[in-house]
Design a protein around this motif. Structure first.
Motif, PDB file in Angstrom:
ATOM      1  N   GLU A 295     -19.957  49.764   4.807  1.00 22.57           N
ATOM      2  CA  GLU A 295     -18.925  49.436   5.782  1.00 22.57           C
ATOM      3  C   GLU A 295     -17.590  50.066   5.377  1.00 22.57           C
ATOM      4  O   GLU A 295     -17.449  50.576   4.268  1.00 22.57           O
ATOM      5  CB  GLU A 295     -18.746  47.918   5.837  1.00 22.57           C
ATOM      6  CG  GLU A 295     -19.887  47.197   6.477  1.00 22.57           C
ATOM      7  CD  GLU A 295     -19.583  45.713   6.495  1.00 22.57           C
ATOM      8  OE1 GLU A 295     -19.371  45.182   7.584  1.00 22.57           O
ATOM      9  OE2 GLU A 295     -19.534  45.111   5.424  1.00 22.57           O
ATOM     10  N   ASN A 296     -16.613  49.928   6.245  1.00 26.45           N
ATOM     11  CA  ASN A 296     -15.274  50.397   5.891  1.00 26.45           C
ATOM     12  C   ASN A 296     -14.798  49.643   4.660  1.00 26.45           C
ATOM     13  O   ASN A 296     -14.894  48.420   4.605  1.00 26.45           O
ATOM     14  CB  ASN A 296     -14.290  50.132   7.035  1.00 26.45           C
ATOM     15  CG  ASN A 296     -14.610  50.955   8.258  1.00 26.45           C
ATOM     16  OD1 ASN A 296     -14.602  50.445   9.359  1.00 26.45           O
ATOM     17  ND2 ASN A 296     -14.927  52.217   8.064  1.00 26.45           N
TER      18      ASN A 296
ATOM     19  N   ALA B 259     -16.083  49.859   1.735  1.00 24.83           N
ATOM     20  CA  ALA B 259     -17.157  49.543   0.797  1.00 24.83           C
ATOM     21  C   ALA B 259     -16.955  50.290  -0.519  1.00 24.83           C
ATOM     22  O   ALA B 259     -17.467  49.879  -1.556  1.00 24.83           O
ATOM     23  CB  ALA B 259     -18.502  49.905   1.409  1.00 24.83           C
TER      24      ALA B 259
ATOM     25  N   HIS C 210     -20.739  57.339   9.449  1.00 29.45           N
ATOM     26  CA  HIS C 210     -21.044  56.049  10.067  1.00 29.45           C
ATOM     27  C   HIS C 210     -22.020  56.219  11.225  1.00 29.45           C
ATOM     28  O   HIS C 210     -22.334  55.263  11.918  1.00 29.45           O
ATOM     29  CB  HIS C 210     -19.759  55.376  10.545  1.00 29.45           C
ATOM     30  CG  HIS C 210     -18.899  54.902   9.417  1.00 29.45           C
ATOM     31  ND1 HIS C 210     -19.269  53.868   8.597  1.00 29.45           N
ATOM     32  CD2 HIS C 210     -17.708  55.337   8.939  1.00 29.45           C
ATOM     33  CE1 HIS C 210     -18.345  53.675   7.680  1.00 29.45           C
ATOM     34  NE2 HIS C 210     -17.377  54.573   7.860  1.00 29.45           N
TER      35      HIS C 210
ATOM     36  N   ARG D 120     -21.786  47.958  -0.819  1.00 26.22           N
ATOM     37  CA  ARG D 120     -21.127  46.885  -0.071  1.00 26.22           C
ATOM     38  C   ARG D 120     -20.094  46.238  -0.982  1.00 26.22           C
ATOM     39  O   ARG D 120     -20.412  45.868  -2.107  1.00 26.22           O
ATOM     40  CB  ARG D 120     -22.146  45.846   0.411  1.00 26.22           C
ATOM     41  CG  ARG D 120     -21.507  44.829   1.339  1.00 26.22           C
ATOM     42  CD  ARG D 120     -22.499  43.905   2.011  1.00 26.22           C
ATOM     43  NE  ARG D 120     -23.191  43.064   1.062  1.00 26.22           N
ATOM     44  CZ  ARG D 120     -24.498  43.065   0.872  1.00 26.22           C
ATOM     45  NH1 ARG D 120     -25.259  43.888   1.580  1.00 26.22           N
ATOM     46  NH2 ARG D 120     -25.052  42.281  -0.007  1.00 26.22           N
TER      47      ARG D 120
ATOM     48  N   VAL E  67     -28.718  48.728   8.466  1.00 26.25           N
ATOM     49  CA  VAL E  67     -27.503  48.055   8.933  1.00 26.25           C
ATOM     50  C   VAL E  67     -27.370  46.686   8.278  1.00 26.25           C
ATOM     51  O   VAL E  67     -26.290  46.273   7.863  1.00 26.25           O
ATOM     52  CB  VAL E  67     -27.518  47.948  10.471  1.00 26.25           C
ATOM     53  CG1 VAL E  67     -26.335  47.122  10.949  1.00 26.25           C
ATOM     54  CG2 VAL E  67     -27.495  49.323  11.085  1.00 26.25           C
TER      55      VAL E  67
ATOM     56  N   MET F 276     -26.035  47.075   4.916  1.00 25.57           N
ATOM     57  CA  MET F 276     -24.616  47.421   4.897  1.00 25.57           C
ATOM     58  C   MET F 276     -23.733  46.206   5.145  1.00 25.57           C
ATOM     59  O   MET F 276     -22.735  45.988   4.452  1.00 25.57           O
ATOM     60  CB  MET F 276     -24.314  48.494   5.942  1.00 25.57           C
ATOM     61  CG  MET F 276     -24.700  49.901   5.493  1.00 25.57           C
ATOM     62  SD  MET F 276     -24.793  51.064   6.854  1.00 25.57           S
ATOM     63  CE  MET F 276     -23.186  50.921   7.562  1.00 25.57           C
ATOM     64  N   ILE F 277     -24.098  45.434   6.161  1.00 24.97           N
ATOM     65  CA  ILE F 277     -23.211  44.325   6.505  1.00 24.97           C
ATOM     66  C   ILE F 277     -23.539  43.066   5.720  1.00 24.97           C
ATOM     67  O   ILE F 277     -22.738  42.140   5.674  1.00 24.97           O
ATOM     68  CB  ILE F 277     -23.226  44.014   8.021  1.00 24.97           C
ATOM     69  CG1 ILE F 277     -24.626  43.610   8.470  1.00 24.97           C
ATOM     70  CG2 ILE F 277     -22.728  45.196   8.818  1.00 24.97           C
ATOM     71  CD1 ILE F 277     -24.683  43.234   9.932  1.00 24.97           C
TER      72      ILE F 277
ATOM     73  N   ASN G 195     -10.424  51.050   7.951  1.00 22.46           N
ATOM     74  CA  ASN G 195      -9.540  49.896   8.080  1.00 22.46           C
ATOM     75  C   ASN G 195      -8.165  50.293   8.592  1.00 22.46           C
ATOM     76  O   ASN G 195      -7.518  49.536   9.307  1.00 22.46           O
ATOM     77  CB  ASN G 195      -9.444  49.170   6.740  1.00 22.46           C
ATOM     78  CG  ASN G 195     -10.662  48.329   6.480  1.00 22.46           C
ATOM     79  OD1 ASN G 195     -11.023  47.495   7.305  1.00 22.46           O
ATOM     80  ND2 ASN G 195     -11.329  48.575   5.379  1.00 22.46           N
TER      81      ASN G 195
ATOM     82  N   ASP H 163     -17.042  51.780  10.808  1.00 22.16           N
ATOM     83  CA  ASP H 163     -18.439  51.473  10.523  1.00 22.16           C
ATOM     84  C   ASP H 163     -19.092  50.823  11.734  1.00 22.16           C
ATOM     85  O   ASP H 163     -18.438  50.392  12.678  1.00 22.16           O
ATOM     86  CB  ASP H 163     -18.573  50.625   9.265  1.00 22.16           C
ATOM     87  CG  ASP H 163     -17.970  49.251   9.447  1.00 22.16           C
ATOM     88  OD1 ASP H 163     -18.270  48.591  10.453  1.00 22.16           O
ATOM     89  OD2 ASP H 163     -17.185  48.842   8.570  1.00 22.16           O
TER      90      ASP H 163
ATOM     91  N   GLY I 245     -20.596  48.076  12.371  1.00 23.40           N
ATOM     92  CA  GLY I 245     -20.262  46.710  12.780  1.00 23.40           C
ATOM     93  C   GLY I 245     -18.941  46.689  13.539  1.00 23.40           C
ATOM     94  O   GLY I 245     -18.828  46.154  14.638  1.00 23.40           O
ATOM     95  N   ALA I 246     -17.962  47.323  12.942  1.00 17.65           N
ATOM     96  CA  ALA I 246     -16.636  47.310  13.552  1.00 17.65           C
ATOM     97  C   ALA I 246     -16.627  48.083  14.857  1.00 17.65           C
ATOM     98  O   ALA I 246     -15.904  47.741  15.803  1.00 17.65           O
ATOM     99  CB  ALA I 246     -15.631  47.927  12.587  1.00 17.65           C
TER     100      ALA I 246
END
Ligand SMILES: Nc1ncnc2c1ncn2[C@@H]1O[C@H](COP(=O)(O)OP(=O)(O)OP(=O)(O)O)[C@@H](O)[C@H]1O
Ligand SMILES: Nc1ncnc2c1ncn2[C@@H]1O[C@H](COP(=O)(O)OP(=O)(O)OP(=O)(O)O)[C@@H](O)[C@H]1O
Ligand SMILES: [Mg+2]
Ligand SMILES: [Mg+2]
Lengths: 514, 356, 330, 309
Positions: A41-42, A44, A201, A217, A236, A239-240, A410, A437, A439-440
Motif C-alpha cells: 500500500e501507499n 508500505a 499499483h 506492509r 490484495v 497488501m491490505i 499519501n 494503491d 485500496g485507496a
C-alpha cells in the motif's frame, strides 16, 4: 531455479525516520533475468527500500549483498557504477536541461575529453525512437508533459549497462500505449538477463510481466511469492492485511439516471473556450451531479482544458458560463469563488507545499478562500483534518508531519483532501489516482461517485480508460489538443470505442461529432 | 531518569537552544573580560549598563530583521532596507529641522508620518518590481539599495542634518518604565508582526508562497499580493529602524545610517533558523539572531578588540553558530544512539517465504 | 499503432532562437542601444579606446563574475569574492614588499583564493549550511585578514608587476592591457568548461534540481565544492589583476564588489535559482555596468547623490527593458 | 568641433572657446566635510570660469581610476582628484602624463616614487592637525600632577587622516608622560560609531579625563554617550576634535567641546588658482597647504556667525 544465485539480497533491513519506522527487518532477493514486483500500500516502504538499496538513505540495520559481495553504496552514483540503475518515483530529472542531456548526463559521449553534443543528440534520438517517442531532443525537458518526462527517465535508466534495473512506479503517468512499450522493453531486458525490480499499483501490469512478487506492509515483509502461485485477490489481501470484502465492484453505483442529470441547467458551460498555442476552442457542459471523463493520449491537451476551467491559464477566446450566468474566470481565485476546485496532476510542483505540514496543506485552499484575516479555527482544522486523514486513510496519520516526508500516494491523498474540504461545486481531478494503491484507489472512486450523487459536478481525467468508463456519465475525447468527441456513457460504450475515437477522431463510428 | 534525559533532549533539540547558548557564551566572555559587564544600575530613573546598551542598539536591527524574515520566508531578499532606513530617517529629520519649534510633538508626529508614508511607497516600489514585473528580488532591491542612498543624500544635501528635538530623540534614547524606549518599540512591533502572522493565517500563507508559489497560486492564494505585501512591511520596519538610528544621535547622515544593516539583518534571520530558500520562518529565532549580532558588535568595542581582529572574530562566531545548529554537523559528532521511535507494533502475521 | 501527437512538432527552423538564449540576446541588443546613446551624446565616447577602457577597467570584475557565474548556476552564492580579491592583492603586495620572488608570489596568491573557496565548499556541502552564510563568514574572514596584514595600502614596485601593469598591447591606435587578455582567456576557458565538460554540465544539473541530480548519480558534492573552489580561483586571479591595475594592495579595496558581481551575472541573464545562464551573458552584464559608469563620468555634471540615483535608474531601465524584450519574444 | 556641432556637452567641444576644462574625481560624499569640499570646488570653478567635469567615485579607488581614464579620453585640460587611498596610482597617472594632461592632487596625497606624475598637492596636513590638538592638551595639562587618562576615537581604520592624526597627536603628547591614551578604537568617522564606542569606553574606564576624536562627528556622537552616563562634557571630560564643521563649532561655542583643530574643506579657490597656473605652464609649489587654524571656545563663539559650513 533454486540453484541460481540471487544477484541481489537485502537482509533484515531497517530504516527509521524521526517518528516513523519505515522499514523493519525487511528481506528482499532478486534473481538475474526476472521481473520482481514490489507491492504494498501507499507508505508500505517500497520507495524507502529502493532508496536504502541505492544509498540515498543509510540503513539503520541490515546488510545488502550484490553478486555475493556485501555493499553499502554512498549514493546513487556508486550504485549506478556498480550496475544498479534506478528510476525513482516522481520524475527526478532536470527540467532546465535538454532531453538529450537528461538521458546522457554523467556519461556523455565525449571526443577528446569534451562533450560531443552532436553525437549525444543523435544517440538520444535513436534511443527515444526505440520507445516510440519522437520529440525534439534539444528542447528543454521542462517544456514537456510529465508523461514524456517519465519516458525520458526510463530511457535514461534503460540505456546504461545495468545488471539491476529498478523502476519505482514508472507507469503511473503513462497511458496504455506507453505502458505497452515499456512492457516490451522490460521483457527484452529480462531476456538479456537483467534483473528488474518493478513497483506499481496496477495489478494487471504485475500479472502481465512479473515473475515473482514481494509484498510489504507497514514497513515489514509480508512475503515473497511466485506470481503464478498468488491469485490477485490473495495479493490484495496480503497488501491490505485483511479480507477483501471492502473492494466490491463499483459498477452499480454509477448506474444513475443520465437523463435526469442532463435535464437541468448545466453548472458550467464552455462555449468556444480556447487558448492559442494550448487548446483549440471547444464547447463543453458539465451538469451538477455529473461526472465527465476526459480521455486522450498523453499530451492531447486534457490538462490544458482543466486549467482553462480553473483559470490557471487564462482563456483568450470563447465564453464560460457558471450557473447560467456568464463568468470571467481570470485566475484560480475567481474560479474557487465560483465553486471550482482543481486537483492538479503534478503534485510536487503544482500541488503541495513540501515544507508545510499535512494539516497546513489540507487547509490551504480553504484558508485562502477565507482570506488571511479569518484563520480557520484550530478546532475546526483538527476536526476536518482528522476526518479526511481517516476517510482517505492518509498514513502516517500525523497531521504535523511535513508533507514532503509522506509517501507519494499519501501526498496525493492530501491534495485531494485539500479540495474536498472546500466543498466545491465542480471538482476537477487531473489524474487523482496516479500512484495510489488499490485500496485507496477504490476509495477515491467511490468518493467521486458519492460526491456526484450528492450533486457535485466532476471533471475526471485519468490515463486509465476503465476508470474513466466506470465513473463518468459522459466521456470526452481529446486528440491533438482539440476536443474530438463526446460520448454518452450508455451500455454501448466500451473501451474499444473510446480507443477508436482517440485514435482516429469521431468520424468512423458516426459518433456525436463536436 | 530516562524522562530527565528525554526532557534534556527536548531542550537541546529546540530550535532556539544553540543560538541562545551562543548568546550566553558571548555574554560570559565579556563578563570574564570585564566583570562589571553584566552590572546594571539605576541612573536618573533609567537602567544603565552594557546589557541595556545592547538591547537599545539591537532594536533597529531587530526591526529590520523582522521585515527581512517575512521577505525571506517568501523566498525573496531585501537589500534595500539600509537605504530605506536612511531615506526615512533623513526625511523625518529634515522636516523636523525646518519646524520653528522642533520640540512640538505634532511636528514630530507629522514628520514621522510623512517619512513612514514614503517608506510604504518605497516598499511598494520593491513589491511591484518583484511581484508585478517579476524581477529577481536581489536585483530588484539592489536598485533601491543604490538609488536610495542617493535619495537620502539628496534629502540631506550631503550634509548631516542635526536636530534638537526631545520628542524625536525619545524614539532612540528615551526611556519608558526605566527601559529604553527603542527596545519597547521593537518589542511592540515584534508583537504586532507575531500576532499578524501567527494569530491570523498570514504566516502560513506566506510560508506557503515561499515554499511553492505556483502550488499556492493554484490553491487560490493571491501569491503576488502576498509577495508585494512583505516588501511593504519590510520597508515599514526599516523606516522605524531609520527613525531609531537617527534619533539615537539626533542627526541624519544620509551616507552612514543603516550602512550594511541588510547583511546583519539577513545574518540574524539565518542564525535564527529561517532558510534563505523560503518557506518556514521563525520570528523568535530572528530576534535571538539580532541580539547575537549586536552583542558581537558591542563585545568588539567593549573588549577593545581592534577592528582588524573584529572581522575575524565575527567570521568565527557566525560559522560556529551555524555549524552547531546544522544537523549534519551535529550528526557527525554525536555518538550513535537509538533515536526515539515508537516501538514496533507486534507482528501480526508470520512472515511467509516461498523458496525461490 | 498510431503515432502519438508528440511527434507532431517538426524540426526547428534555423532562424528560431532557442528559448534559452533569448535573455542573453535581449541583453546584447540593449547594451548596443545604450552604447549608441553614449556615442550620440558625447563625441569622445565613440573613440575605440573608450570601449577598450571598459574592458581594461573591468577586467578583474569580469574574471570574478565568471567565477560567480559557476556558483550561481548551481543555485548558490559567493559573497566572499570582494574580500578574497582584496586579500589576494594585499598578500601579493606585502610579499612583494618583503622581496619574495614574483613567481612565488604569483603562486601563493593563486593558491589562497581556491583554498578558501575549497574550505567554504566543504562546509557548505558536508554540513549542509547555506552558502550565503558560509561565504559571508568567508567575506568577514578575508577582509579581516586584509586589515591584519596591513591597515594601510601597500604599494607594489616589483618589476614584473609594474611591467605587467603598464604593458600596453597596441591594437592600431589604441591599446589594451595584459589584464584584458587574461580576462578574456578566463571567459573562454569558463565558457568551454561549462559547455563541453562534465564538470560544467554537472553545474547546470545541480542548479536545475540538486535532489534530482543526486538521484541521477551525479557527483553533487564534488561539483559543489568545485564551484566554490573555481570561484575562489577566479577571485584570486581577479585579485592579481586588481593588483596590476592599482599596483598596490589596499585593505578596503573591492568593498561591495560581490554585489557588483552578482548584479553583472544576473543582468547577464543567469537565474539566481540556478541552472540557467551563460558566461557570455556575464560578459555582457559586466559591460552593461561598465557602460553605465562611463556614461556617468562622461556626463560630468552629476552631484554625488545624483550619481547613485542615476545608476539605480539606469539599472532599473535596463532590467525593465530586458524583461519586456524577453517576454515579447516568448 | 568639426561638423559634429550638435553633439551635446562634450568636454572636447568647449575647448575651442578657450575655456579650461577641469576633470575632478571626488572620493565620494561620505561626510558633511566632503560635501562642503565638493561644493567649494564647484562654486570656485564656476566663479573662475572653469568648466568642471565632476565625478563621484563612491569611495572606490577602482572608480577613480576609471574616471581618470575617461577624463583622458575626453581630453580635459587638467585633472584633479582626491585619492581614496595612497597607493596604486602610477599606471593611470602615467597615462595622463603621456596624454600631456597635468594632474593636481587634492586633500590627500599619493605615495608615488615618481614625483613628476603630478604637478602639485593641495590640502591639509593631517599630522599637523593631530599635533596641534596634542600640543594644546599638553599646554592645558602641564600642571597636572597625576596621570591624565585619554581615550581616542579613531577614524576609519587605515585611512590617511586617521593614521596621521593619531601619529601627530601621539608625538605631541609624548612631551608629558602623565598623558596616557588608555583606549583607542575606531568610530568610523560617524556619529553613531562615535557614540557606540564612547559608551563602551565609559563603562570600561571609570576615569576618563580627555577625549580626542579624529573628527567632529564622532565627538558629537560621543557627547550623547557622555551625557547619558551622567557626566558633563567639556567639564568632566575635556573634548578635543578636528575639522570644525558647523555642528562641531556650535558644540565648542556651547562649551561642550574644548578645542578644535580646523581642517578646512574650502580649498576651491586655491585649487582653481593652481589649475589656471598649471594650464598656463607656470611653475607651482610642490605642496600647497590649505589655510587652517585652531579654535578654542571663545574663538568659536566669535567665529560661529560667519562660518560657511
Ligand atoms: N524523508 C523521510 N522522512 C520521514 N519519513 C519518511 C521519509 N521518507 C519516507 N518516509 C515515511 O516512510 C514511510 C514509507 O514511505 P515510502 O515512500 O517508502 O512508501 P511507498 O511504499 O513507496 O508508498 P507509495 O506507494 O505511496 O509510493 C512512509 O510512512 C513515509 O511517510
Ligand atoms: N506534439 C508535441 N510535441 C512535444 N510536446 C508536446 C506535444 N504535444 C504536447 N506536448 C507537451 O505536452 C504537454 C501538454 O499535455 P497536457 O498535459 O495538456 O496533456 P494531457 O493530455 O493532460 O497529458 P497527460 O496525460 O500527460 O496529462 C505540453 O506541456 C507540451 O509541452
Ligand atoms: Mg513510493
Ligand atoms: Mg495532463
Amino acid at each position: 531455479m533454486s540453484q541460481r544465485h540471487p544477484v541481489l539480497t537485502m537482509t533484515a533491513i531497517s530504516k527509521i525516520f524521526p517518528g516513523v519506522r519505515a522499514l523493519d527487518g525487511v528481506d528482499f532477493r532478486l534473481f538475474p533475468g526476472e521481473v520482481h514486483a514490489l507491492m504494498g500500500e501507499n507508505g508500505a516502504g517500497k520507495s524507502t527500500l529502493i532508496k536504502v538499496l541505492t544509498g540515498v538513505y543509510g540503513t539503520d540495520a541490515g546488510t545488502i549483498t550484490l553478486d555475493g559481495q556485501q555493499v553499502s553504496f554512498a549514493g546513487p552514483m556508486q550504485a549506478t557504477a556498480a550496475g544498479v540503475s534506478t528510476v525513482y518515483q516522481e520524475v527526478n530529472l532536470l527540467p532546465n536541461l535538454s532531453v538529450a542531456e537528461n538521458i546522457f548526463i554523467g556519461r556523455e559521449p565525449r571526443r577528446l575529453g569534451s562533450v560531443n553534443w552532436r553525437e549525444m543528440r543523435r544517440r538520444a534520438q535513436q534511443l527515444l525512437a526505440r520507445i516510440d517517442l519522437h520529440i525534439d531532443v534539444t528542447e528543454l525537458l521542462g517544456s514537456y508533459s510529465l508523461a514524456v518526462q517519465q519516458m525520458v527517465a526510463i530511457a535514461r535508466a534503460v540505456d546504461v549497462n545495468a545488471r539491476v534495473l529498478i523502476l519505482d512506479e514508472p507507469t503511473s503517468s503513462l497511458d496504455a500505449d506507453e505502458v505497452a512499450q515499456l512492457m516490451r522493453i522490460m521483457r527484452q531486458l529480462r531476456d538479456d538477463g537483467i534483473a528488474i525490480v518493478f513497483v506499481t499499483h496496477f495489478l494487471d501490469q504485475v500479472y502481465g510481466i512479473a515473475d515473482r512478487i514481494t509484498v510489504l506492509r507497514n514497513g515489514r515483509l509480508v512475503g515473497e511469492y511466485p506470481t503464478a502461485e498468488l491469485p490477485q485477490i490473495a495479493l490484495v489481501e496480503k497488501m491490505i492485511g485483511h479480507e477483501l470484502d471492502a473492494l466490491e465492484r463499483l459498477d452499480s453505483e454509477t448506474d444513475r439516471d443520465r437523463a435526469a442529470i442532463a435535464a437541468g441547467e448545466p453548472f458550467v458551460a464552455a462555449d468556444g473556450l480556447g487558448r492559442t498555442g494550448s487548446v483549440a476552442p471547444f464547447s463543453l457542459t458539465i451538469h451538477a451531479g455529473e461526472v465527465v471523463g476526459l480521455a486522450g493520449l498523453l499530451g492531447s491537451g486534457r490538462t490544458e482544458v482543466a486549467r482553462l476551467f480553473f483559470g490557471a491559464d487564462r482563456a483568450d477566446q470563447g465564453r464560460l458560463a457558471v450557473d447560467g450566468t456568464p463568468a470571467t474566470i481570470r485566475n484560480p481565485v475567481t474560479a474557487i469563488d465560483r465553486g471550482v476546485a482543481f486537483c492538479s496532476e503534478n503534485r510536487r510542483t503544482e500541488g503541495l507545499v513540501g515544507e508545510l505540514s499535512v494539516r497546513e496543506n489540507i487547509i490551504l485552499a480553504m484558508q485562502a478562500a477565507r482570506g488571511w484575516l479569518r484563520p480557520v479555527p484550530r478546532r475546526k482544522q483538527d476536526e476536518l483534518v482528522e476526518r479526511y486523514i481517516k476517510a482517505l486513510s492518509i498514513r502516517p496519520a500525523n497531521p504535523d508531519m511535513p508533507v514532503r516526508n509522506l509517501s507519494g500516494g499519501n501526498q496525493q491523498k492530501v491534495l485531494l483532501a485539500r479540495w474536498l474540504i472546500t466543498e466545491p461545486r465542480l471538482l476537477i481531478l487531473d489524474e487523482p489516482t496516479r500512484g495510489i494503491d488499490i485500496g485507496a484507489k477504490t476509495e477515491i472512486q467511490r468518493l467521486v461517485a458519492q460526491l456526484s450523487d450528492g450533486g457535485m459536478a466532476v471533471l475526471f481525467i485519468s490515463a486509465e480508460l476503465e476508470e474513466v468508463l466506470r465513473l463518468s456519465h459522459k466521456v470526452v475525447v481529446m486528440r491533438d489538443r482539440r476536443l474530438v468527441a463526446q460520448l454518452d456513457n450508455d451500455d454501448t460504450l466500451d473501451a474499444d470505442r473510446v480507443m477508436r475515437a482517440i485514435a482516429s477522431g469521431a468520424e468512423q463510428e458516426g459518433l456525436e461529432k463536436v | 531518569m530516562s524522562t530527565a534525559r528525554t526532557r534534556l533532549a527536548g531542550v537541546t533539540g529546540h530550535r532556539l537552544f544553540w543560538p541562545l547558548v551562543v548568546l550566553v557564551v558571548l555574554l560570559a566572555a565579556n563578563t570574564v573580560y570585564r566583570p562589571s559587564f553584566l552590572s546594571v544600575e539605576l541612573k536618573n530613573g533609567h537602567l544603565y549598563g552594557s546589557l541595556i546598551d545592547i538591547l537599545r542598539l539591537s532594536a533597529p536591527l531587530i526591526l529590520v530583521a523582522l521585515g527581512m524574515s517575512l521577505v525571506i520566508a517568501t523566498g525573496g531578499i531585501d537589500l534595500s532596507v539600509g537605504s530605506v532606513a536612511a531615506v526615512c530617517g533623513a526625511i523625518a529629520c529634515l522636516y523636523i529641522s525646518e519646524q520653528p519649534d522642533q520640540n512640538s510633538l505634532g511636528g514630530v508626529l507629522t514628520a514621522v508620518a510623512i517619512a513612514f508614508g514614503i517608506a510604504l511607497l518605497l516598499g511598494a516600489w520593491n513589491g511591484i518590481l518583484v511581484a508585478g514585473i517579476g524581477i529577481q528580488p536581489i536585483i530588484a532591491t539592489l536598485i533601491l539599495m543604490v538609488a536610495g542612498r542617493g535619495l537620502a543624500q539628496l534629502v540631506t544635501s550631503g550634509q548631516i542634518i542635526t536636530i534638537n528635538s526631545e520628542p524625536y530623540k525619545t524614539i532612540g534614547v528615551g526611556h519608558l518604565l526605566t527601559l529604553p524606549f527603542a527596545i519597547i518599540i521593537a518589542l511592540a512591533v515584534t508583537l504586532v508582526v507575531a500576532l499578524l502572522t501567527r494569530r491570523t493565517a498570514l504566516g502560513m500563507i506566506i510560508e506557503a508562497v515561499g515554499g511553492n508559489a505556483e502550488a499556492s497560486r493554484l490553491a487560490g492564494v493571491r501569491s503576488r499580493r502576498i509577495t508585494f505585501l512583505v516588501y511593504v512591511v519590510s520597508a515599514a520596519c526599516a523606516a522605524v529602524a531609520g527613525f531609531m538610528m537617527t534619533a539615537n544621535v539626533s542627526s541624519a547622515d544620509g551616507n552612514a545610517v543603516g550602512l550594511w544593516v541588510e547583511l546583519d539583518a539577513i545574518l540574524a534571520v539565518v542564525i535564527g533558523g529561517t532558510s534563505l530558500i523560503g518557506g518556514r520562518f521563525y520570528l523568535s529565532g530572528t530576534i535571538v539572531g539580532a541580539l547575537i549580532i549586536q552583542t558581537l558588535t558591542t563585545s568588539v568595542y567593549a573588549m577593545n578588540i581592534d577592528p582588524q581582529t573584529a572581522l575575524l572574530f565575527k567570521a568565527v562566531v557566525v560559522i560556529a553558530v551555524c555549524l552547531i545548529q546544522a544537523p549534519a554537523f551535529r550528526a557527525r559528532f554525536r555518538r550513535r544512539q537509538a533515536p526515539g521511535v515508537p516501538p514496533a507494533a507486534p507482528v501480526e502475521k508470520q512472515k511467509e517465504q516461498v523458496p525461490a | 499503432m498510431t503515432t502519438t501527437p508528440l511527434a507532431a512538432r517538426g524540426p526547428r527552423a534555423w532562424w528560431r532562437v532557442p528559448q534559452r538564449q533569448v535573455p542573453v540576446l535581449a541583453t546584447l541588443a540593449l547594451l548596443l542601444v545604450m552604447y549608441g546613446i553614449g556615442v550620440s551624446q558625447y563625441r569622445a565616447f565613440s573613440n575605440i579606446q573608450v570601449v577598450f577602457n571598459i574592458f581594461i577597467d573591468n577586467g578583474f570584475l569580469l574574471v570574478v563574475a565568471v567565477g560567480m557565474t559557476f556558483v550561481i548556476l548551481t543555485g548558490g552564492i559567493d559573497l566572499s569574492v570582494g574580500s578574497v580579491v582584496a586579500m589576494t592583492a594585499m598578500v601579493s603586495a606585502s610579499l612583494l614588499g618583503d622581496g619574495v620572488h614574483p613567481a612565488l608570489v604569483l603562486l601563493i596568491a593563486l593558491l589562497i583564493g581556491p583554498t578558501l573557496g575549497f574550505a567554504m565548499g566543504c562546509v557548505i556541502h558536508f554540513f549542509d549550511i547555506q552558502p550565503f552564510i558560509v561565504t559571508l563568514a568567508g567575506m568577514f574572514f578575508a577582509r579581516g585578514m586584509c586589515t591584519w596584514i596591513s591597515s594601510t595600502s601597500i604599494p607594489i614596485t616589483d618589476g614584473f608587476w609594474t611591467s605587467a601593469a603598464q604593458e600596453r598591447i597596441r591594437i592600431g591606435e589604441n591599446f589594451v592591457t595584459v589584464s584584458v587578455l587574461v580576462a578574456l582567456a578566463v571567459v573562454a576557458v569558463a565558457a568551454y568548461t561549462l559547455a563541453y565538460t562534465r564538470l560544467g554540465r554537472n553545474v547546470y544539473a545541480i542548479g536545475g534540481n540538486q535532489q534530482s541530480a543526486l538521484l541521477m548519480g551525479l557527483p553533487v558534492g564534488r561539483t559543489k565544492i568545485a564551484v566554490y573552489t573555481i570561484s575562489g580561483l577566479c577571485s584570486a586571479i581577479g585579485g592579481i589583476l586588481l593588483s596590476f591595475y592599482t599596483l598596490s594592495g589596499a585593505p578596503l579595496i573591492a568593498v561591495g564588489m560581490e554585489l557588483d558581481t552578482i548584479a553583472a551575472v544576473v543582468i547577464g541573464g543567469t537565474l539566481l535559482t540556478g541552472g540557467s545562464g551563460y558566461v557570455f551573458g556575464t560578459l555582457l552584464g559586466v559591460l552593461v555596468l561598465g557602460v553605465i559608469q562611463t556614461l556617468i563620468t562622461f556626463d560630468g555634471s552629476l552631484s554625488s547623490w545624483w550619481t547613485k540615483i542615476v545608476i539605480g535608474g539606469l539599472l532599473f531601465a535596463f532590467i525593465l527593458l530586458q524583461r519586456l524584450v524577453g517576454i515579447r519574444k516568448k | 568641433a568639426c561638423g559634429n556641432s550638435d553633439t551635446g556637452s562634450d568636454a572636447g567641444d568647449s575647448k575651442g572657446d578657450g575655456q579650461i576644462v577641469l576633470g575632478f574625481s571626488q572620493v565620494g560624499a561620505e561626510s558633511g566635510w566632503r560635501t562642503a569640499n565638493t561644493n567649494s570646488i564647484k562654486e570656485s570653478a564656476e566663479k573662475a570660469g572653469i568648466k568642471l567635469q565632476f565625478d563621484d567615485a563612491q569611495q572606490k579607488q577602482e572608480n577613480q581610476i576609471k574616471a581618470i581614464r575617461n577624463f583622458i579620453q575626453q581630453k580635459v585640460d587638467v585633472i584633479a582628484f582626491s585619492p581614496v587611498v595612497e597607493s596604486g596610482w602610477d599606471t593611470v597617472l602615467k597615462e595622463a602624463k603621456d596624454a600631456k594632461i597635468p594632474v593636481i592632487l587634492t586633500d590627500r596625497a599619493v605615495d608615488s616614487a615618481d614625483k613628476s606624475l603630478y604637478k602639485t598637492f593641495i590640502g591639509s596636513d593631517f599630522v599637523k592637525e593631530g599635533r596641534l590638538a596634542g600640543e594644546w592638551l599638553v599646554e592645558q595639562k602641564k600642571s597636572a600632577s597625576g596621570p591624565v587618562n585619554i581615550v581616542e576615537l579613531q577614524g576609519t581604520t587605515g585611512s590617511a587622516p586617521a593614521n596621521d592624526r593619531k601619529k601627530g597627536f601621539a608625538e605631541a603628547i609624548a612631551a608629558n608622560p602623565n598623558l596616557k591614551v588608555v583606549a583607542s578604537q575606531s568610530g568610523d568617522f560617524t556619529r553613531a560609531g562615535g557614540k557606540q564606542v564612547m559608551e563602551q569606553f565609559l563603562k570600561a574606564n571609570p576615569k576618563i579625563d580627555v577625549l580626542f576624536a579624529h573628527n567632529d562627528d564622532m565627538g558629537l556622537g560621543a557627547l550623547e554617550a557622555i551625557t547619558a552616563a551622567g557626566k558633563v562634557p567639556g567639564k568632566d571630560i575635556t573634548i578635543i576634535t578636528i575639522d570644525a564643521v558647523k555642528d562641531g563649532m556650535q558644540a565648542l561655542a556651547d562649551g561642550k567641546f574644548n578645542f578644535i583643530a580646523e581642517c578646512s574643506p574650502l580649498l576651491g579657490d586655491q585649487l582653481m588658482d593652481l589649475v589656471k597656473k598649471v594650464k598656463a605652464g607656470e611653475e607651482v609649489p610642490a605642496r600647497v597647504e590649505t589655510q587652517e587654524t585652531t579654535f578654542t571656545q571663545e574663538q568659536a563663539k566669535a567665529a560661529l556667525p560667519t562660518r560657511k559650513y
